[in-house]
Design a protein around this motif. Structure first.
Motif, PDB file in Angstrom:
ATOM      1  N   ALA A 120       3.186  10.635  11.053  1.00  0.00           N
ATOM      2  CA  ALA A 120       2.903   9.492  10.172  1.00  0.00           C
ATOM      3  C   ALA A 120       2.170   9.941   8.916  1.00  0.00           C
ATOM      4  CB  ALA A 120       2.078   8.456  10.925  1.00  0.00           C
ATOM      5  N   CYS A 121       2.552   9.357   7.794  1.00  0.00           N
ATOM      6  CA  CYS A 121       2.005   9.740   6.495  1.00  0.00           C
ATOM      7  C   CYS A 121       1.503   8.468   5.809  1.00  0.00           C
ATOM      8  CB  CYS A 121       3.115  10.395   5.678  1.00  0.00           C
ATOM      9  SG  CYS A 121       2.634  10.886   4.026  1.00  0.00           S
ATOM     10  N   PRO A 122       0.273   8.465   5.280  1.00  0.00           N
ATOM     11  CA  PRO A 122      -0.210   7.261   4.599  1.00  0.00           C
ATOM     12  C   PRO A 122       0.770   6.811   3.512  1.00  0.00           C
ATOM     13  CG  PRO A 122      -1.967   8.878   4.797  1.00  0.00           C
ATOM     14  CD  PRO A 122      -0.707   9.565   5.244  1.00  0.00           C
ATOM     15  N   SER A 129      10.072   6.267   6.832  1.00  0.00           N
ATOM     16  CA  SER A 129      10.107   7.629   6.307  1.00  0.00           C
ATOM     17  C   SER A 129       9.854   8.703   7.354  1.00  0.00           C
ATOM     18  CB  SER A 129       9.065   7.778   5.189  1.00  0.00           C
ATOM     19  OG  SER A 129       9.377   6.973   4.087  1.00  0.00           O
ATOM     20  N   PHE A 130       8.946   8.433   8.296  1.00  0.00           N
ATOM     21  CA  PHE A 130       8.474   9.513   9.158  1.00  0.00           C
ATOM     22  C   PHE A 130       8.436   9.096  10.623  1.00  0.00           C
ATOM     23  CE2 PHE A 130       6.471  10.320   5.015  1.00  0.00           C
ATOM     24  CZ  PHE A 130       6.831  11.647   4.813  1.00  0.00           C
ATOM     25  N   PRO A 131       8.629  10.068  11.559  1.00  0.00           N
ATOM     26  CA  PRO A 131       8.391   9.794  12.983  1.00  0.00           C
ATOM     27  C   PRO A 131       6.917   9.471  13.216  1.00  0.00           C
ATOM     28  CG  PRO A 131       9.535  11.895  12.681  1.00  0.00           C
ATOM     29  CD  PRO A 131       9.064  11.454  11.325  1.00  0.00           C
ATOM     30  N   ASP A 132       6.626   8.828  14.339  1.00  0.00           N
ATOM     31  CA  ASP A 132       5.245   8.422  14.620  1.00  0.00           C
ATOM     32  C   ASP A 132       4.279   9.606  14.663  1.00  0.00           C
ATOM     33  OD1 ASP A 132       5.822   5.647  14.846  1.00  0.00           O
ATOM     34  OD2 ASP A 132       6.724   6.060  16.795  1.00  0.00           O
ATOM     35  N   ARG A 190       0.850  -1.191   0.000  1.00  0.00           N
ATOM     36  CA  ARG A 190       0.000   0.000   0.000  1.00  0.00           C
ATOM     37  C   ARG A 190       0.885   1.239   0.000  1.00  0.00           C
ATOM     38  NH1 ARG A 190      -4.025  -2.711   3.510  1.00  0.00           N
ATOM     39  NH2 ARG A 190      -3.071  -1.806   5.354  1.00  0.00           N
ATOM     40  N   HIS A 191       0.776   1.997  -1.089  1.00  0.00           N
ATOM     41  CA  HIS A 191       1.574   3.208  -1.249  1.00  0.00           C
ATOM     42  C   HIS A 191       0.758   4.178  -2.095  1.00  0.00           C
ATOM     43  CE1 HIS A 191       5.074   5.672  -1.206  1.00  0.00           C
ATOM     44  NE2 HIS A 191       5.392   5.506  -2.467  1.00  0.00           N
ATOM     45  N   SER A 192       1.290   5.357  -2.362  1.00  0.00           N
ATOM     46  CA  SER A 192       0.541   6.354  -3.124  1.00  0.00           C
ATOM     47  C   SER A 192       0.653   6.138  -4.630  1.00  0.00           C
ATOM     48  CB  SER A 192       1.033   7.754  -2.747  1.00  0.00           C
ATOM     49  OG  SER A 192       2.439   7.823  -2.882  1.00  0.00           O
ATOM     50  N   ALA A 193       1.286   5.071  -5.042  1.00  0.00           N
ATOM     51  CA  ALA A 193       1.375   4.672  -6.455  1.00  0.00           C
ATOM     52  C   ALA A 193       1.337   3.146  -6.472  1.00  0.00           C
ATOM     53  CB  ALA A 193       2.685   5.169  -7.066  1.00  0.00           C
ATOM     54  N   PRO A 194       1.006   2.532  -7.624  1.00  0.00           N
ATOM     55  CA  PRO A 194       1.106   1.065  -7.700  1.00  0.00           C
ATOM     56  C   PRO A 194       2.535   0.648  -7.349  1.00  0.00           C
ATOM     57  CG  PRO A 194       0.028   1.964  -9.642  1.00  0.00           C
ATOM     58  CD  PRO A 194       0.565   3.138  -8.885  1.00  0.00           C
ATOM     59  N   ASP A 211       8.477   1.348  -1.048  1.00  0.00           N
ATOM     60  CA  ASP A 211       7.732   2.288  -0.201  1.00  0.00           C
ATOM     61  C   ASP A 211       6.393   1.658   0.143  1.00  0.00           C
ATOM     62  OD1 ASP A 211       9.771   4.077  -0.508  1.00  0.00           O
ATOM     63  OD2 ASP A 211       8.601   5.573  -1.619  1.00  0.00           O
ATOM     64  N   SER A 212       6.081   1.594   1.436  1.00  0.00           N
ATOM     65  CA  SER A 212       4.825   0.955   1.836  1.00  0.00           C
ATOM     66  C   SER A 212       4.446   1.341   3.250  1.00  0.00           C
ATOM     67  CB  SER A 212       4.972  -0.571   1.780  1.00  0.00           C
ATOM     68  OG  SER A 212       3.795  -1.212   2.254  1.00  0.00           O
ATOM     69  N   GLU A 213       3.158   1.430   3.497  1.00  0.00           N
ATOM     70  CA  GLU A 213       2.671   1.438   4.869  1.00  0.00           C
ATOM     71  C   GLU A 213       2.488  -0.023   5.294  1.00  0.00           C
ATOM     72  OE1 GLU A 213      -0.930   3.660   4.040  1.00  0.00           O
ATOM     73  OE2 GLU A 213      -2.146   1.908   4.559  1.00  0.00           O
TER      74      GLU A 213
END
Ligand SMILES: [Zn+2]
Ligand SMILES: [Zn+2]
Length: 244
Positions: free
Chosen positions: A181-183, A175-178, A130-134, A153-155
């Motif tokens: 958090a970024c989808p 990628s990000f601190p808690d 699951r990411h912002s692109a396929p 890249d994935s959540e």
């Protein structure tokens, strides 16, 4: 992997009995290969997780490099494997613009299906993430049974968990601190859950946005955030060598 902290973008070189494989080819990887004394023409395959620019645009430079007449004698055939559709679209657009400056009979570009793959003995599984692109993540099985997972890249998602399950080494984006958090991306808390759920032996963290880089600079961050996990957690740096 976003230029802060002395890091270039996403790209990882795997040396195995099946030749040299690049996992993603983000901007900066050709310079890093040069600093290691590795000829770009020796890369046997490029495995692309998705077509965001920080994961693939040095492939264009690699294709151009391979067209240099003085390098032809030493070129390995190159196979580029990545998400169906998007990879084909990007490659077709590049060929439309650059033509014979990049097109080469020794280059094969192939869209990947999900599941188990075998490219001339190089075995891996592709899972959806699951990411912002396929996007795909990968689990690579070496001949001696050792395994390498790469998140791209994935959540948190089922595909990423399956790729990392009991892997000998898992390259995982953080990628990000808690609290930011970024989808579509991982955080330290998500890394903790992944380790507790599927227990990769080692996790190499990578792909840091600036706020995450600042957190990594805190003394004892790794010990405090991950010290009690079943997985050993490493912060990856450019040019770091890991023995699987
Ligand atoms: Zn991305
Ligand atoms: Zn990325």
């Amino acid at each position: 992997m976003l230029l802060d902290g002395g890091r270039s973008t996403a790209s990882y070189l795997l040396e195995s009995e099946h030749g040299r494989t690049l996992l993603d080819a983000g901007p900066g990887c050709l310079l890093r290969l040069a600093s290691l004394g590795i000829a770009p023409g020796s890369i046997r395959r490029v495995l692309l997780s998705h077509m965001h620019p920080d994961h693939h645009t040095d492939l264009l430079g690699l294709l151009f490099h391979r067209r240099n007449p003085s390098l032809q004698a030493d070129l390995q055939p190159l196979t580029v494997l990545g998400p169906k559709g998007k990879l084909r679209d990007v490659y077709a657009a590049w060929c439309d613009v650059y033509g014979s400056w990049i097109e080469d009979e020794s280059v094969e570009v192939m869209g990947l299906s999900l599941g188990s793959q075998d490219h001339e003995g190089f075995r891996f599984d592709a899972y959806p993430v699951r990411h912002s692109a396929p996007a795909l993540c990968f689990r690579i099985e070496l001949a001696d049974g050792r395994s390498l997972a790469y998140s791209g890249d994935s959540e948190p998602c089922e595909g990423l968990s399956e790729a990392c399950r009991a892997a000998d080494f898992a390259l995982v984006e953080c990628s990000f601190p808690d609290d930011q958090a970024c989808p579509g991306h991982m955080t330290p808390a998500a890394i903790r859950s992944l380790s507790l759920d599927v227990e990769p032996k080692r996790i190499g963290l990578t792909h840091f946005y600036p706020a995450m880089e600042a957190m990594l600079a805190q003394p004892d961050f790794v010990q405090q955030a991950f010290g009690d996990l079943p997985s050993e957690v490493l912060i990856l740096e450019d040019l770091m060598e890991i023995d699987l």
